[in-house]
Design a protein around this motif. Structure first.
Motif, PDB file in Angstrom:
ATOM      1  N   ILE A  48      40.335  36.621  37.656  1.00  0.00           N
ATOM      2  CA  ILE A  48      39.801  36.647  39.012  1.00  0.00           C
ATOM      3  C   ILE A  48      40.256  37.841  39.833  1.00  0.00           C
ATOM      4  O   ILE A  48      39.598  38.202  40.810  1.00  0.00           O
ATOM      5  CB  ILE A  48      40.124  35.343  39.768  1.00  0.00           C
ATOM      6  CG1 ILE A  48      41.641  35.098  39.818  1.00  0.00           C
ATOM      7  CG2 ILE A  48      39.392  34.170  39.157  1.00  0.00           C
ATOM      8  CD1 ILE A  48      42.034  33.929  40.705  1.00  0.00           C
ATOM      9  N   SER A  49      41.342  38.463  39.471  1.00  0.00           N
ATOM     10  CA  SER A  49      41.765  39.637  40.227  1.00  0.00           C
ATOM     11  C   SER A  49      42.690  40.490  39.376  1.00  0.00           C
ATOM     12  O   SER A  49      43.253  40.030  38.388  1.00  0.00           O
ATOM     13  CB  SER A  49      42.482  39.246  41.526  1.00  0.00           C
ATOM     14  OG  SER A  49      43.777  38.733  41.261  1.00  0.00           O
ATOM     15  N   THR A  58      42.583  47.535  43.543  1.00  0.00           N
ATOM     16  CA  THR A  58      42.409  46.136  43.185  1.00  0.00           C
ATOM     17  C   THR A  58      40.973  45.899  42.747  1.00  0.00           C
ATOM     18  O   THR A  58      40.063  46.684  43.067  1.00  0.00           O
ATOM     19  CB  THR A  58      42.734  45.212  44.370  1.00  0.00           C
ATOM     20  OG1 THR A  58      41.904  45.576  45.489  1.00  0.00           O
ATOM     21  CG2 THR A  58      44.193  45.328  44.775  1.00  0.00           C
ATOM     22  N   LYS A  59      40.804  44.809  42.042  1.00  0.00           N
ATOM     23  CA  LYS A  59      39.472  44.447  41.573  1.00  0.00           C
ATOM     24  C   LYS A  59      39.383  42.927  41.569  1.00  0.00           C
ATOM     25  O   LYS A  59      40.387  42.246  41.302  1.00  0.00           O
ATOM     26  CB  LYS A  59      39.242  45.001  40.172  1.00  0.00           C
ATOM     27  CG  LYS A  59      37.799  45.199  39.797  1.00  0.00           C
ATOM     28  CD  LYS A  59      37.707  46.008  38.513  1.00  0.00           C
ATOM     29  CE  LYS A  59      36.274  46.245  38.119  1.00  0.00           C
ATOM     30  NZ  LYS A  59      36.168  47.037  36.874  1.00  0.00           N
ATOM     31  N   TYR A  60      38.172  42.393  41.849  1.00  0.00           N
ATOM     32  CA  TYR A  60      38.021  40.951  41.967  1.00  0.00           C
ATOM     33  C   TYR A  60      36.768  40.479  41.245  1.00  0.00           C
ATOM     34  O   TYR A  60      35.761  41.193  41.156  1.00  0.00           O
ATOM     35  CB  TYR A  60      37.910  40.551  43.442  1.00  0.00           C
ATOM     36  CG  TYR A  60      39.122  40.913  44.255  1.00  0.00           C
ATOM     37  CD1 TYR A  60      39.184  42.127  44.929  1.00  0.00           C
ATOM     38  CD2 TYR A  60      40.212  40.061  44.331  1.00  0.00           C
ATOM     39  CE1 TYR A  60      40.304  42.481  45.664  1.00  0.00           C
ATOM     40  CE2 TYR A  60      41.341  40.408  45.062  1.00  0.00           C
ATOM     41  CZ  TYR A  60      41.372  41.617  45.722  1.00  0.00           C
ATOM     42  OH  TYR A  60      42.492  41.959  46.443  1.00  0.00           O
ATOM     43  N   LYS A  65      35.639  37.231  45.448  1.00  0.00           N
ATOM     44  CA  LYS A  65      35.568  38.445  46.266  1.00  0.00           C
ATOM     45  C   LYS A  65      35.321  38.085  47.728  1.00  0.00           C
ATOM     46  O   LYS A  65      34.448  37.275  48.039  1.00  0.00           O
ATOM     47  CB  LYS A  65      34.455  39.347  45.731  1.00  0.00           C
ATOM     48  CG  LYS A  65      34.521  40.786  46.213  1.00  0.00           C
ATOM     49  CD  LYS A  65      33.452  41.619  45.512  1.00  0.00           C
ATOM     50  CE  LYS A  65      33.718  41.726  44.039  1.00  0.00           C
ATOM     51  NZ  LYS A  65      32.716  42.592  43.357  1.00  0.00           N
ATOM     52  N   THR A  69      42.848  37.898  48.051  1.00  0.00           N
ATOM     53  CA  THR A  69      43.411  39.239  48.113  1.00  0.00           C
ATOM     54  C   THR A  69      44.679  39.291  47.277  1.00  0.00           C
ATOM     55  O   THR A  69      45.562  38.441  47.444  1.00  0.00           O
ATOM     56  CB  THR A  69      43.738  39.637  49.563  1.00  0.00           C
ATOM     57  OG1 THR A  69      42.556  39.532  50.366  1.00  0.00           O
ATOM     58  CG2 THR A  69      44.261  41.064  49.623  1.00  0.00           C
ATOM     59  N   THR A  70      44.779  40.284  46.412  1.00  0.00           N
ATOM     60  CA  THR A  70      45.992  40.457  45.633  1.00  0.00           C
ATOM     61  C   THR A  70      46.767  41.669  46.150  1.00  0.00           C
ATOM     62  O   THR A  70      46.174  42.658  46.589  1.00  0.00           O
ATOM     63  CB  THR A  70      45.682  40.598  44.131  1.00  0.00           C
ATOM     64  OG1 THR A  70      46.907  40.573  43.390  1.00  0.00           O
ATOM     65  CG2 THR A  70      44.924  41.870  43.822  1.00  0.00           C
ATOM     66  N   LEU A  81      48.798  36.499  45.384  1.00  0.00           N
ATOM     67  CA  LEU A  81      47.379  36.193  45.472  1.00  0.00           C
ATOM     68  C   LEU A  81      47.189  35.333  46.719  1.00  0.00           C
ATOM     69  O   LEU A  81      47.566  34.166  46.735  1.00  0.00           O
ATOM     70  CB  LEU A  81      46.874  35.448  44.231  1.00  0.00           C
ATOM     71  CG  LEU A  81      45.370  35.171  44.239  1.00  0.00           C
ATOM     72  CD1 LEU A  81      44.594  36.487  44.087  1.00  0.00           C
ATOM     73  CD2 LEU A  81      44.989  34.212  43.115  1.00  0.00           C
TER      74      LEU A  81
END
Length: 126
Positions: A48-49, A58-60, A65, A69-70, A81
């Protein structure tokens, strides 16, 4: 040897927030991309992230999304997270894991990992 340990799971109502922590021991996180994954009952594990070694990128997954937020605190060797606007479908066991190793590790693909933590349960229910 890097070891990861998750914490922060629990019970939440829809719309509420929870923050999970992934604490590293045995090594700093400076050369690891770290991903968060989850597995709901009867479903496959989902990435998921992901956050890159510097913590800048970062990527989700689409499913989280805009809600999750990570972030990374190098001094505390911790990846967070932050989960907001929780939904019942977010109910799962959440894991952190190494996505890629190296100073130039990326989050290009975060559907698999290594050096798994033990997981922390999140239940979202009214």
């Amino acid at each position: 040897q890097l070891q990861l340990a998750e914490s922060g799971g629990g019970l939440a109502q829809p719309g509420e927030s929870l923050t999970l922590a992934c604490v590293a021991s045995g090594s700093s996180l400076d050369t690891y991309s770290i991903g968060w994954f989850r597995q709901a009952p009867g479903k496959e594990r989902e990435g998921i992230s992901c956050i890159n070694p510097s913590g800048v990128r970062t990527k989700y997954a689409d499913s989280v999304k805009g809600r999750f937020t990570t972030s990374k605190d190098h001094g505390k060797r911790t990846v967070y997270l932050q989960m907001t606007r929780l939904k019942p479908e977010d109910t799962a066991v959440y894991y952190c894991a190494v996505v890629q190793k190296g100073w130039y590790a990326t989050c290009a693909q975060f559907d698999r990992g290594s050096d798994w933590g033990q997981g922390t349960q999140v239940i979202v229910t009214s």
